[in-house]
Design a protein around this motif. Structure first.
Motif, mmCIF file in Angstrom:
data_model
loop_
_atom_site.group_PDB
_atom_site.id
_atom_site.type_symbol
_atom_site.label_atom_id
_atom_site.label_comp_id
_atom_site.label_asym_id
_atom_site.label_seq_id
_atom_site.Cartn_x
_atom_site.Cartn_y
_atom_site.Cartn_z
ATOM 1 N N TYR A 21 0.895 -1.651 -0.245
ATOM 2 C CA TYR A 21 -0.085 0.121 0.344
ATOM 3 C C TYR A 21 1.218 1.409 -0.115
ATOM 4 C CZ TYR A 21 -4.097 -2.929 -0.053
ATOM 5 O OH TYR A 21 -5.200 -3.402 0.237
ATOM 6 N N ALA A 22 2.341 1.567 0.551
ATOM 7 C CA ALA A 22 2.715 2.918 0.755
ATOM 8 C C ALA A 22 3.713 2.487 -1.010
ATOM 9 C CB ALA A 22 4.279 2.118 1.896
ATOM 10 N N ASN A 23 3.478 1.970 -1.392
ATOM 11 C CA ASN A 23 4.187 2.245 -3.350
ATOM 12 C C ASN A 23 3.255 2.073 -3.789
ATOM 13 O OD1 ASN A 23 6.625 1.836 -2.190
ATOM 14 N ND2 ASN A 23 6.991 0.432 -1.651
ATOM 15 N N GLY A 24 1.828 1.396 -3.715
ATOM 16 C CA GLY A 24 1.295 1.489 -4.896
ATOM 17 C C GLY A 24 1.543 0.097 -5.254
ATOM 18 N N THR A 25 1.595 -0.346 -5.068
ATOM 19 C CA THR A 25 2.483 -1.996 -5.969
ATOM 20 C C THR A 25 1.663 -3.074 -5.573
ATOM 21 O OG1 THR A 25 4.162 -1.995 -5.151
ATOM 22 C CG2 THR A 25 4.448 -0.542 -6.676
ATOM 23 N N LYS A 26 2.284 -4.532 -6.582
ATOM 24 C CA LYS A 26 2.026 -5.589 -6.115
ATOM 25 C C LYS A 26 3.528 -5.773 -5.598
ATOM 26 C CE LYS A 26 1.901 -9.401 -9.718
ATOM 27 N NZ LYS A 26 1.473 -10.056 -10.519
ATOM 28 N N ALA A 27 3.091 -7.286 -4.416
ATOM 29 C CA ALA A 27 4.364 -7.419 -3.892
ATOM 30 C C ALA A 27 4.120 -9.998 -2.910
ATOM 31 C CB ALA A 27 4.546 -6.889 -2.730
ATOM 32 N N PRO A 28 5.201 -9.584 -3.122
ATOM 33 C CA PRO A 28 5.465 -10.958 -2.514
ATOM 34 C C PRO A 28 4.652 -10.702 -0.861
ATOM 35 C CG PRO A 28 7.143 -10.763 -2.699
ATOM 36 C CD PRO A 28 7.138 -9.182 -2.821
ATOM 37 N N ILE A 29 3.637 -12.100 -0.585
ATOM 38 C CA ILE A 29 3.364 -12.545 -0.193
ATOM 39 C C ILE A 29 3.445 -12.283 1.524
ATOM 40 C CG2 ILE A 29 1.314 -13.498 1.508
ATOM 41 C CD1 ILE A 29 0.278 -14.511 -0.989
ATOM 42 N N PRO A 30 3.538 -11.932 2.614
ATOM 43 C CA PRO A 30 4.364 -11.198 3.527
ATOM 44 C C PRO A 30 4.785 -13.155 4.005
ATOM 45 C CG PRO A 30 3.083 -10.271 4.218
ATOM 46 C CD PRO A 30 2.295 -10.674 2.637
ATOM 47 N N ALA A 31 5.971 -13.918 4.490
ATOM 48 C CA ALA A 31 6.496 -14.732 5.104
ATOM 49 C C ALA A 31 5.707 -15.871 5.794
ATOM 50 C CB ALA A 31 7.939 -15.027 4.964
ATOM 51 N N ALA A 32 5.434 -15.699 7.088
ATOM 52 C CA ALA A 32 4.587 -16.237 7.596
ATOM 53 C C ALA A 32 3.075 -16.546 7.373
ATOM 54 C CB ALA A 32 4.403 -14.899 8.883
ATOM 55 N N VAL A 33 2.107 -14.819 6.489
ATOM 56 C CA VAL A 33 1.124 -15.298 5.947
ATOM 57 C C VAL A 33 1.306 -16.581 5.188
ATOM 58 C CG1 VAL A 33 0.074 -14.173 4.459
ATOM 59 C CG2 VAL A 33 0.674 -12.359 6.481
ATOM 60 N N TYR A 34 1.969 -16.632 3.838
ATOM 61 C CA TYR A 34 2.195 -17.480 2.784
ATOM 62 C C TYR A 34 2.578 -18.767 3.564
ATOM 63 C CZ TYR A 34 4.090 -20.146 -1.490
ATOM 64 O OH TYR A 34 4.047 -20.768 -2.122
ATOM 65 N N GLU A 35 3.411 -19.106 4.564
ATOM 66 C CA GLU A 35 3.021 -20.299 5.252
ATOM 67 C C GLU A 35 1.609 -20.636 5.711
ATOM 68 O OE1 GLU A 35 5.362 -22.540 4.939
ATOM 69 O OE2 GLU A 35 6.032 -21.172 3.697
#
Length: 137
Positions: free
Chosen positions: A108-122
């Motif tokens: 949200y800060a950069n307005g771009t797609k990003a990887p899912i945070p590691a803990a959430v991904y797991e």
């Protein structure tokens, strides 16, 4: 593992045709999706989820009074996105609708797609593996 939320059908959910308006189903999906995010520890700070698309198949009209259970689960997990699946089960009628939504990790800060945070991904990966094992139907 899936997340299930129970939602009462309100009189005001119905439209001029005497059944729950189609837009209400998407609010039900949203309630279940947010419960899922909470379950996997995904807030809206930093990199958070954003809904890219959604759809619904309406099988039977729901009317007041009733209660529905909305089930949400994840599948097709990728580094930066996954698909949510939904089922709406009426106490009176059984399954009345199903749908899906594409959730993308968004910085949200950069307005771009990003990887899912590691803990959430797991946490999501564990949920997907549990669902794929046939435990949840």
């Amino acid at each position: 593992m899936s997340v299930v939320v129970e939602v009462p059908v309100w009189w005001g959910d119905m439209d001029a045709f005497g059944h729950v308006n189609n837009t209400v189903y998407f609010r039900w999906f949203e309630n279940a999706r947010i419960a899922f995010f909470r379950e996997v520890g995904w807030g809206h700070e930093g990199v958070g989820p954003i809904l890219a698309k959604t759809d619904c198949v309406f099988r039977q009209p729901v009317v007041f009074p009733d209660t529905v259970k909305v089930e949400a689960a994840a599948e097709d997990l990728r580094e930066d996105r996954f698909t949510m699946t939904y089922r709406v089960i009426s106490d009176r009628l059984g399954e009345v609708a199903f749908g899906s939504g594409r959730v993308v990790a968004f910085d949200y800060a950069n307005g771009t797609k990003a990887p899912i945070p590691a803990a959430v991904y797991e946490a999501i990966r564990a949920q997907v593996a549990h669902t794929d094992s046939g435990t949840v139907q």
